[in-house]
Design an enzyme around this catalytic site. Sequence first.
Site, PDB file in Angstrom:
ATOM      1  N   ASP A 126       0.825  -1.213   0.000  1.00  0.00           N
ATOM      2  CA  ASP A 126       0.000   0.000   0.000  1.00  0.00           C
ATOM      3  C   ASP A 126       0.861   1.266   0.000  1.00  0.00           C
ATOM      4  O   ASP A 126       2.102   1.197  -0.043  1.00  0.00           O
ATOM      5  CB  ASP A 126      -0.917  -0.071   1.236  1.00  0.00           C
ATOM      6  CG  ASP A 126      -2.293   0.486   0.965  1.00  0.00           C
ATOM      7  OD1 ASP A 126      -2.435   1.314   0.070  1.00  0.00           O
ATOM      8  OD2 ASP A 126      -3.233   0.101   1.706  1.00  0.00           O
ATOM      9  N   TRP A 161      -2.864   3.538  -5.662  1.00  0.00           N
ATOM     10  CA  TRP A 161      -4.113   4.256  -5.981  1.00  0.00           C
ATOM     11  C   TRP A 161      -4.010   5.147  -7.218  1.00  0.00           C
ATOM     12  O   TRP A 161      -4.715   6.156  -7.334  1.00  0.00           O
ATOM     13  CB  TRP A 161      -4.587   5.111  -4.802  1.00  0.00           C
ATOM     14  CG  TRP A 161      -4.328   4.543  -3.451  1.00  0.00           C
ATOM     15  CD1 TRP A 161      -4.671   3.302  -3.012  1.00  0.00           C
ATOM     16  CD2 TRP A 161      -3.652   5.185  -2.351  1.00  0.00           C
ATOM     17  NE1 TRP A 161      -4.268   3.125  -1.721  1.00  0.00           N
ATOM     18  CE2 TRP A 161      -3.647   4.268  -1.284  1.00  0.00           C
ATOM     19  CE3 TRP A 161      -3.081   6.439  -2.173  1.00  0.00           C
ATOM     20  CZ2 TRP A 161      -3.072   4.563  -0.044  1.00  0.00           C
ATOM     21  CZ3 TRP A 161      -2.514   6.742  -0.942  1.00  0.00           C
ATOM     22  CH2 TRP A 161      -2.510   5.815   0.098  1.00  0.00           C
ATOM     23  N   ASP A 183     -10.134   3.776  -3.111  1.00  0.00           N
ATOM     24  CA  ASP A 183     -10.849   2.598  -2.609  1.00  0.00           C
ATOM     25  C   ASP A 183     -12.296   2.526  -3.098  1.00  0.00           C
ATOM     26  O   ASP A 183     -13.015   3.518  -3.108  1.00  0.00           O
ATOM     27  CB  ASP A 183     -10.862   2.613  -1.073  1.00  0.00           C
ATOM     28  CG  ASP A 183      -9.475   2.368  -0.502  1.00  0.00           C
ATOM     29  OD1 ASP A 183      -8.498   2.381  -1.265  1.00  0.00           O
ATOM     30  OD2 ASP A 183      -9.395   2.167   0.722  1.00  0.00           O
TER      31      ASP A 183
END
Length: 378
Positions: A126, A161, A183
């Site tokens: 992440d 992302w 998300d």
Amino acid sequence: MLAQRPPMGWNTWNTFGKDINEELVMQTADAMVEKGYLAAGYEYLVIDDCWSLPERDADGNIVPDPEKFPHGMKYVADYVHSKGLKFGMYSCAGTRTCAGYPSSYAHEYRDARMFAEIGIDFLKYDFCYFPQHGDCKHAYITMSMALKSTGREILFSACNWGKEEPWNWMRSVGAHMYRSTGDINDTFVSYKDILDSQIDKFAMSAPGCFNDIDMLICGMYGKGFVSFNNGGCNDEEYKSHFALWCLFGAPLMIGGDIRNMNDLTRELLQNKELIAIDQDEECRPPFEVHSNHWFDADTRKFVKHLSGNEYVLAIFNTCPAERKLELSFDAIGVTTESGCGFELRDIFSGEEMTRFDNLYVDVPPHGVRMFRAKLISK
Ligand code: GLA
């Protein structure tokens, strides 16, 4: 070669967030096998954020939370492997994970060794708490190399992302999939917006490294960590969500509670035809038909080339009302003078038809009609 096809599996985050433990993981491993998910292709079981203690130990190691994982992680990994599944875990390129736990910035090689000793086959990586002046690409190539240095085959699932246009470089740092968006949550708008943002970014999604448009929300019905207790999506919306992820050849990581899915969700997630489209060996993104006609507002139309000279024709109605919609064959390169048309089979109803004069069908609110097609001449 890892990730020859879009990876498939299950991840703890969407439903369970921080409420994870050994029992949940082992029960899910059982359910993945007993309820047919493994046989359908879902092979990775991945523990997301919140698995460790809040601080590293005195030697600098991340320690699994003994309340959540009383027998340690190797025990869990061994159990998952004993079921014929592959095991995945999570860390982060920043100084803390998104939920605030220790993560791998400047500890990449130490952490990679620990993960390899546990026996992981998949690492989700992440991007929270990344130092302001840090170099994002360098962070991802460093963990990629750290994983390689262990000698263990570990699928590297990068998750930044969409920062710094990962579709242009994640393949080159050795990632096997990369999250390209923020998300997902359990709403129609969320998955529609995610898809819209990536429709023109899938050219670089191919064997070895796939564009990951986030985990599935099918069957959550408003419960869980990325839901708002509002009932979530309806069945038609879950159906189009899954069908579209398959159309785009996206990784299929289930986010619902596999132990308690209703029959409809289980059948959807295990739909052989849709999975075959997702996993098609040519891994081509669909071609989108653009039209400026007012009637085509709130519509997406696609043709996807499959191996074996077959195609998928798809019409997605993003409007909250049923509509009759048309897919022009000319717009997908089958001109009127070609004398060609399609033999079609509706993927959901099984209905068969032959068309030489465009496809004109009712599409439910927020629904998708999808057809497997063969090109034929008169
Ligand atoms: C980020 C990721 C999510 C999930 C959470 C965990 O938000 O994008 O998929 O991993 O972190 O904290």
